[in-house]
Design a protein around this motif. Structure first.
Motif, PDB file in Angstrom:
ATOM      1  N   GLY A  54      11.058   2.985 -12.278  1.00  0.00           N
ATOM      2  CA  GLY A  54      10.456   1.751 -12.762  1.00  0.00           C
ATOM      3  C   GLY A  54      10.750   0.538 -11.901  1.00  0.00           C
ATOM      4  N   ALA A  55      11.575   0.706 -10.863  1.00  0.00           N
ATOM      5  CA  ALA A  55      11.890  -0.414  -9.963  1.00  0.00           C
ATOM      6  C   ALA A  55      10.791  -0.572  -8.918  1.00  0.00           C
ATOM      7  CB  ALA A  55      13.236  -0.184  -9.292  1.00  0.00           C
ATOM      8  N   TYR A  56      10.861  -1.684  -8.156  1.00  0.00           N
ATOM      9  CA  TYR A  56       9.866  -1.931  -7.129  1.00  0.00           C
ATOM     10  C   TYR A  56      10.005  -0.924  -5.996  1.00  0.00           C
ATOM     11  CZ  TYR A  56       9.726  -6.381  -9.602  1.00  0.00           C
ATOM     12  OH  TYR A  56       9.628  -7.335 -10.567  1.00  0.00           O
ATOM     13  N   GLY A  57       8.877  -0.489  -5.475  1.00  0.00           N
ATOM     14  CA  GLY A  57       8.905   0.444  -4.367  1.00  0.00           C
ATOM     15  C   GLY A  57       7.533   1.029  -4.116  1.00  0.00           C
ATOM     16  N   VAL A  58       7.436   1.805  -3.054  1.00  0.00           N
ATOM     17  CA  VAL A  58       6.203   2.464  -2.650  1.00  0.00           C
ATOM     18  C   VAL A  58       6.389   3.967  -2.806  1.00  0.00           C
ATOM     19  CG1 VAL A  58       4.622   2.918  -0.718  1.00  0.00           C
ATOM     20  CG2 VAL A  58       5.658   0.648  -0.992  1.00  0.00           C
ATOM     21  N   VAL A  59       5.352   4.657  -3.251  1.00  0.00           N
ATOM     22  CA  VAL A  59       5.341   6.112  -3.205  1.00  0.00           C
ATOM     23  C   VAL A  59       4.102   6.565  -2.447  1.00  0.00           C
ATOM     24  CG1 VAL A  59       6.628   6.466  -5.349  1.00  0.00           C
ATOM     25  CG2 VAL A  59       4.133   6.346  -5.418  1.00  0.00           C
ATOM     26  N   VAL A  60       4.258   7.654  -1.725  1.00  0.00           N
ATOM     27  CA  VAL A  60       3.115   8.342  -1.145  1.00  0.00           C
ATOM     28  C   VAL A  60       3.181   9.757  -1.692  1.00  0.00           C
ATOM     29  CG1 VAL A  60       1.880   9.019   0.932  1.00  0.00           C
ATOM     30  CG2 VAL A  60       3.275   6.925   0.935  1.00  0.00           C
ATOM     31  N   ALA A  61       2.244  10.080  -2.577  1.00  0.00           N
ATOM     32  CA  ALA A  61       2.203  11.391  -3.213  1.00  0.00           C
ATOM     33  C   ALA A  61       1.305  12.310  -2.398  1.00  0.00           C
ATOM     34  CB  ALA A  61       1.681  11.269  -4.636  1.00  0.00           C
ATOM     35  N   LEU A  62       1.885  13.400  -1.920  1.00  0.00           N
ATOM     36  CA  LEU A  62       1.193  14.305  -1.007  1.00  0.00           C
ATOM     37  C   LEU A  62       1.196  15.711  -1.597  1.00  0.00           C
ATOM     38  CD1 LEU A  62       3.004  12.929   2.144  1.00  0.00           C
ATOM     39  CD2 LEU A  62       0.582  12.583   1.614  1.00  0.00           C
ATOM     40  N   GLY A  63       0.069  16.090  -2.165  1.00  0.00           N
ATOM     41  CA  GLY A  63      -0.076  17.416  -2.736  1.00  0.00           C
ATOM     42  C   GLY A  63      -1.438  17.968  -2.384  1.00  0.00           C
ATOM     43  N   THR A  64      -2.140  18.534  -3.346  1.00  0.00           N
ATOM     44  CA  THR A  64      -3.523  18.961  -3.119  1.00  0.00           C
ATOM     45  C   THR A  64      -4.348  17.773  -2.648  1.00  0.00           C
ATOM     46  OG1 THR A  64      -3.367  20.701  -4.778  1.00  0.00           O
ATOM     47  CG2 THR A  64      -5.575  19.933  -4.205  1.00  0.00           C
ATOM     48  N   GLY A  65      -4.178  16.649  -3.325  1.00  0.00           N
ATOM     49  CA  GLY A  65      -4.753  15.381  -2.895  1.00  0.00           C
ATOM     50  C   GLY A  65      -3.654  14.456  -2.426  1.00  0.00           C
ATOM     51  N   SER A  66      -3.988  13.205  -2.193  1.00  0.00           N
ATOM     52  CA  SER A  66      -2.964  12.239  -1.803  1.00  0.00           C
ATOM     53  C   SER A  66      -3.326  10.875  -2.359  1.00  0.00           C
ATOM     54  CB  SER A  66      -2.813  12.154  -0.282  1.00  0.00           C
ATOM     55  OG  SER A  66      -3.942  11.511   0.301  1.00  0.00           O
ATOM     56  N   VAL A  67      -2.295  10.097  -2.625  1.00  0.00           N
ATOM     57  CA  VAL A  67      -2.481   8.719  -3.031  1.00  0.00           C
ATOM     58  C   VAL A  67      -1.159   8.001  -2.791  1.00  0.00           C
ATOM     59  CG1 VAL A  67      -1.804   9.102  -5.449  1.00  0.00           C
ATOM     60  CG2 VAL A  67      -3.324   7.185  -4.882  1.00  0.00           C
ATOM     61  N   ALA A  68      -1.241   6.742  -2.435  1.00  0.00           N
ATOM     62  CA  ALA A  68      -0.051   5.906  -2.294  1.00  0.00           C
ATOM     63  C   ALA A  68      -0.133   4.790  -3.319  1.00  0.00           C
ATOM     64  CB  ALA A  68       0.042   5.325  -0.886  1.00  0.00           C
ATOM     65  N   ALA A  69       1.017   4.372  -3.800  1.00  0.00           N
ATOM     66  CA  ALA A  69       1.042   3.318  -4.817  1.00  0.00           C
ATOM     67  C   ALA A  69       2.280   2.466  -4.637  1.00  0.00           C
ATOM     68  CB  ALA A  69       1.010   3.923  -6.220  1.00  0.00           C
ATOM     69  N   VAL A  70       2.191   1.237  -5.138  1.00  0.00           N
ATOM     70  CA  VAL A  70       3.326   0.313  -5.069  1.00  0.00           C
ATOM     71  C   VAL A  70       3.433  -0.429  -6.389  1.00  0.00           C
ATOM     72  CG1 VAL A  70       1.952  -1.593  -4.106  1.00  0.00           C
ATOM     73  CG2 VAL A  70       4.432  -1.533  -3.728  1.00  0.00           C
ATOM     74  N   LEU A  71       4.662  -0.593  -6.840  1.00  0.00           N
ATOM     75  CA  LEU A  71       4.958  -1.506  -7.936  1.00  0.00           C
ATOM     76  C   LEU A  71       5.531  -2.744  -7.274  1.00  0.00           C
ATOM     77  CD1 LEU A  71       4.859  -1.517 -11.046  1.00  0.00           C
ATOM     78  CD2 LEU A  71       7.283  -0.922 -11.027  1.00  0.00           C
ATOM     79  N   ASP A  72       4.751  -3.815  -7.273  1.00  0.00           N
ATOM     80  CA  ASP A  72       5.141  -4.986  -6.499  1.00  0.00           C
ATOM     81  C   ASP A  72       5.940  -5.986  -7.335  1.00  0.00           C
ATOM     82  OD1 ASP A  72       3.310  -6.418  -8.043  1.00  0.00           O
ATOM     83  OD2 ASP A  72       1.738  -6.340  -6.527  1.00  0.00           O
ATOM     84  N   GLY A  73       6.235  -7.116  -6.754  1.00  0.00           N
ATOM     85  CA  GLY A  73       7.086  -8.112  -7.396  1.00  0.00           C
ATOM     86  C   GLY A  73       6.519  -8.688  -8.671  1.00  0.00           C
ATOM     87  N   ASP A  74       5.208  -8.566  -8.875  1.00  0.00           N
ATOM     88  CA  ASP A  74       4.578  -9.046 -10.095  1.00  0.00           C
ATOM     89  C   ASP A  74       4.452  -7.953 -11.149  1.00  0.00           C
ATOM     90  OD1 ASP A  74       4.157 -11.623  -9.035  1.00  0.00           O
ATOM     91  OD2 ASP A  74       2.373 -10.908  -7.958  1.00  0.00           O
ATOM     92  N   GLY A  75       4.996  -6.775 -10.839  1.00  0.00           N
ATOM     93  CA  GLY A  75       4.908  -5.664 -11.771  1.00  0.00           C
ATOM     94  C   GLY A  75       3.562  -4.978 -11.777  1.00  0.00           C
ATOM     95  N   GLU A  76       2.726  -5.289 -10.795  1.00  0.00           N
ATOM     96  CA  GLU A  76       1.402  -4.683 -10.712  1.00  0.00           C
ATOM     97  C   GLU A  76       1.449  -3.396  -9.901  1.00  0.00           C
ATOM     98  OE1 GLU A  76      -1.462  -5.754 -12.170  1.00  0.00           O
ATOM     99  OE2 GLU A  76      -0.244  -7.282 -13.174  1.00  0.00           O
ATOM    100  N   CYS A  77       0.650  -2.423 -10.311  1.00  0.00           N
ATOM    101  CA  CYS A  77       0.528  -1.174  -9.561  1.00  0.00           C
ATOM    102  C   CYS A  77      -0.743  -1.224  -8.726  1.00  0.00           C
ATOM    103  CB  CYS A  77       0.475   0.011 -10.517  1.00  0.00           C
ATOM    104  SG  CYS A  77       0.229   1.607  -9.696  1.00  0.00           S
TER     105      CYS A  77
END
Length: 293
Positions: free
Chosen positions: A114-137
């Motif tokens: 639940g903390a701020y950070g970036v993920v890059v999910a790499l499986g059958t598909g892929s997507v990257a996401a960030v929870l930024d300083g405003d709590g937005e994804c």
């Protein structure tokens, strides 16, 4: 909180489904796995896989599945398609609670707690996401097979099979990589490959990715994996222009592709704290608290 409830975290993608079963307080009771539940493969199929995984998890915990006592937190590929998401809710069993978010969001919850950070999910598909300083994804990539999902299993497999096509008609040499790919799909010649191509979906292409990784010393495979690493770097840069947030590579290809991520990003790479299914369990906890008022 209703102590009779069970909380279930679901991570559903194009290759498989992971289930984490918890009690009313979120304490883990069991884990299980089942077939694909990415919504792009069909809503009925998704629910069949989810139910199979849930039944197995309950059985492992010595319990019997009772949907009326279950609150599900689902991170699923394809929920950004509003029609698929509506159908997913419409065809749900009579559960106590259900919330479905993108697998990118549940991966974020699991990876960084639940903390701020970036993920890059790499499986059958892929997507990257960030929870930024405003709590937005916010997300990058994840547009889906075949036009998007860079650096994913399907993306790697699609490019690998093009290499095999070119080898079969003499545009590039036939070698051990091509032989391994053709052996996997059971094709001996051009016609056999065409038959496979006519039936292949993103899951079938993703199953070729382990062959590419196993043949990483092969010039074509090495170049392709390097391109995948560059694509991962582009996702990170798009989501964190400040270049300050920690980055977790998640999914089945997260570890194999780590060494191919450009060096500038390497110091920021972190091991994920937990997986997307455990992120789904966090969603289920929130939903149960909301229901309790």
């Amino acid at each position: 909180m209703n102590q009779d409830l069970f909380l279930i975290g679901i991570d559903g993608g194009g290759s498989g489904t992971r289930v984490v079963l918890g009690d009313a307080l979120g304490r883990e009771l069991a884990q299980a796995a089942s077939g694909p539940s990415g919504l792009g493969l069909g809503i009925e199929r998704a629910w069949q896989s989810i139910e199979a995984g849930c039944r197995d998890a309950f059985a492992l915990a010595g319990l019997t599945l009772d949907w009326s006592r279950c609150v599900l937190g689902c991170g699923l590929a394809g929920v950004n398609n509003r029609d698929w998401l509506a159908e997913f809710h419409a065809k749900a069993p009579a559960v106590a609670g259900l919330v479905a978010e993108t697998d990118a969001y549940t991966t974020l919850l699991g990876a960084h707690g639940g903390a701020y950070g970036v993920v890059v999910a790499l499986g059958t598909g892929s997507v990257a996401a960030v929870l930024d300083g405003d709590g937005e994804c916010r997300t990058a990539s994840g547009y889906g097979y075949p036009s998007g999902d860079e650096a994913s299993g399907a993306w790697l497999g699609l490019r690998a099979i093009v290499h095999a096509q070119q080898a079969l008609d003499g545009r590039v040499p036939r070698d051990e990589l091509v032989d391994a790919l053709l052996a996997h799909i059971g094709a001996d010649d051009r016609d056999g490959l065409v038959v496979w191509l006519c039936e292949a979906n993103q899951t079938a292409y993703a199953r070729l990715a382990p062959i590419v990784i196993a043949q990483r010393a092969h010039p074509f495979a090495a170049r392709l994996l390097g391109e995948a690493g560059v694509e991962v770097g582009k996702m990170i840069a798009a989501l964190d222009p400040s270049a300050t947030l920690p980055v977790a590579l998640c999914g089945g290809l997260g570890t194999p592709l780590r060494e191919y991520v450009p060096q500038v990003y390497q110091p920021r790479l972190r091991e994920p704290l937990a997986d997307s299914a455990h992120g789904g369990l966090q969603l289920a906890q929130r939903e149960a608290a909301r229901i309790a008022g």
